[in-house]
Design a protein around this motif. Structure first.
Motif, PDB file in Angstrom:
ATOM      1  N   SER A  38       0.832  -1.079   0.179  1.00  0.00           N
ATOM      2  CA  SER A  38      -0.229   0.419   0.166  1.00  0.00           C
ATOM      3  C   SER A  38       0.735   1.153   0.391  1.00  0.00           C
ATOM      4  N   ILE A 155       1.307   3.546   8.385  1.00  0.00           N
ATOM      5  CA  ILE A 155       0.829   3.518   7.001  1.00  0.00           C
ATOM      6  C   ILE A 155       1.800   2.093   7.076  1.00  0.00           C
ATOM      7  N   GLY A 156       1.171   1.818   5.726  1.00  0.00           N
ATOM      8  CA  GLY A 156       2.205   0.350   4.798  1.00  0.00           C
ATOM      9  C   GLY A 156       1.970  -0.462   6.033  1.00  0.00           C
ATOM     10  N   ASP A 158      -0.282  -3.051   6.345  1.00  0.00           N
ATOM     11  CA  ASP A 158      -0.844  -3.360   5.617  1.00  0.00           C
ATOM     12  C   ASP A 158      -1.789  -5.143   6.051  1.00  0.00           C
ATOM     13  N   ASP A 220      -4.466   4.711  12.493  1.00  0.00           N
ATOM     14  CA  ASP A 220      -3.611   3.620  11.436  1.00  0.00           C
ATOM     15  C   ASP A 220      -4.560   4.600  10.066  1.00  0.00           C
ATOM     16  N   THR A 222      -3.376   3.939   7.270  1.00  0.00           N
ATOM     17  CA  THR A 222      -2.444   2.780   5.781  1.00  0.00           C
ATOM     18  C   THR A 222      -3.807   2.491   4.884  1.00  0.00           C
ATOM     19  N   GLY A 225      -5.697  -1.043   4.496  1.00  0.00           N
ATOM     20  CA  GLY A 225      -5.033  -2.152   5.391  1.00  0.00           C
ATOM     21  C   GLY A 225      -6.158  -3.178   6.073  1.00  0.00           C
TER      22      GLY A 225
END
Length: 239
Positions: A38, A155-156, A158, A220, A222, A225
């Motif tokens: 992501s 972030i990222g 997932d 979060d 993301t 995610g």
């Protein structure tokens, strides 16, 4: 019986240096950057003037990013062993699992944490034992807390893997990596361990509750995610 880790000069060096970092970012916000696919749908250029924690092999992204993360955290033996040269060359402050010291050289900007697989908990003091929670992201959450950050944005992260199998099993990558932002992240021939998402989730809940108890928060951001532990927010609205 004190663990040997406490007696080694590099560990003593870390214990001596860490308190200077404690609450050095009191009241500030930071981003912990997971390495999920992501990230390719997240405009990371917006993070240039933010405090950021990069994890494991995030350095692969630095050239196109145009800047480095503020900090690096890495705790997995296999990842560190196979990335030691690149990690050692970074100038940013780095936090590593003590177990991996055999692949690294001491450095003023390097901290060795006494991380463990057992006895779940959240370390309010990084100089002591730090539970890994089956994910480097959890160690980054504990590190961010120690540094005083008031708001941590993920972030990222997932929280989903294409590769299936028994958690923590060591496997060798057969080709392109579908689980990270770069197909070469754990590229062909790279040895890595399958994730233990259940333990990670337990850890994330402990992190959420600890932050809340101290009047801080983890959110979060993301993109798409699968993690449901933290309140969600829209990444682009944070700026």
């Amino acid at each position: 019986q004190m663990p040997e880790a406490y007696l080694h000069p590099w560990r003593r060096d870390t214990i001596r240096k860490l308190p200077a970092l404690r609450d050095s970012h009191k009241g500030e916000r930071c981003f912990i950057i997971g390495n999920g696919p992501s990230l390719n749908r997240t405009n990371l250029k917006k993070l240039k003037n933010e405090f950021t924690f990069g994890l494991n092999r995030i350095f692969m992204m630095f050239p196109e990013l145009g800047f480095q993360t503020s900090y690096l955290v890495s705790i997995n033996d296999l990842v560190i062993q196979q990335s030691a040269e690149e990690m050692q060359a970074l100038q940013i402050p780095r936090f590593f699992a003590w177990r991996s010291h055999c692949w690294l050289q001491p450095d003023e900007n390097q901290y060795f944490l006494y991380t463990t697989y057992t006895e779940p908990g959240f370390a309010l003091d990084l100089t002591g034992r730090v539970w890994e929670g089956a994910t480097v992201t959890y160690v980054a959450l504990q590190t961010a807390f120690y540094l005083g950050f008031n708001e941590v944005i993920l972030i990222g992260v997932d929280h989903s893997f294409v590769s299936k199998g028994k958690p923590n099993t060591t496997v060798v990558s057969e080709g392109d990596d579908p689980n990270h932002f770069n197909p070469g992240y754990f590229g062909k021939g790279f040895r890595w361990q399958l994730p233990d998402l259940e333990t990670s989730e337990m850890a994330y809940k402990i992190a959420r509750d600890t932050y809340e108890k101290h009047g801080r928060r983890v959110i979060d951001a993301t993109v798409g995610g699968k993690l449901t532990v933290f309140p969600k927010t829209d990444y682009d609205k944070l700026f």
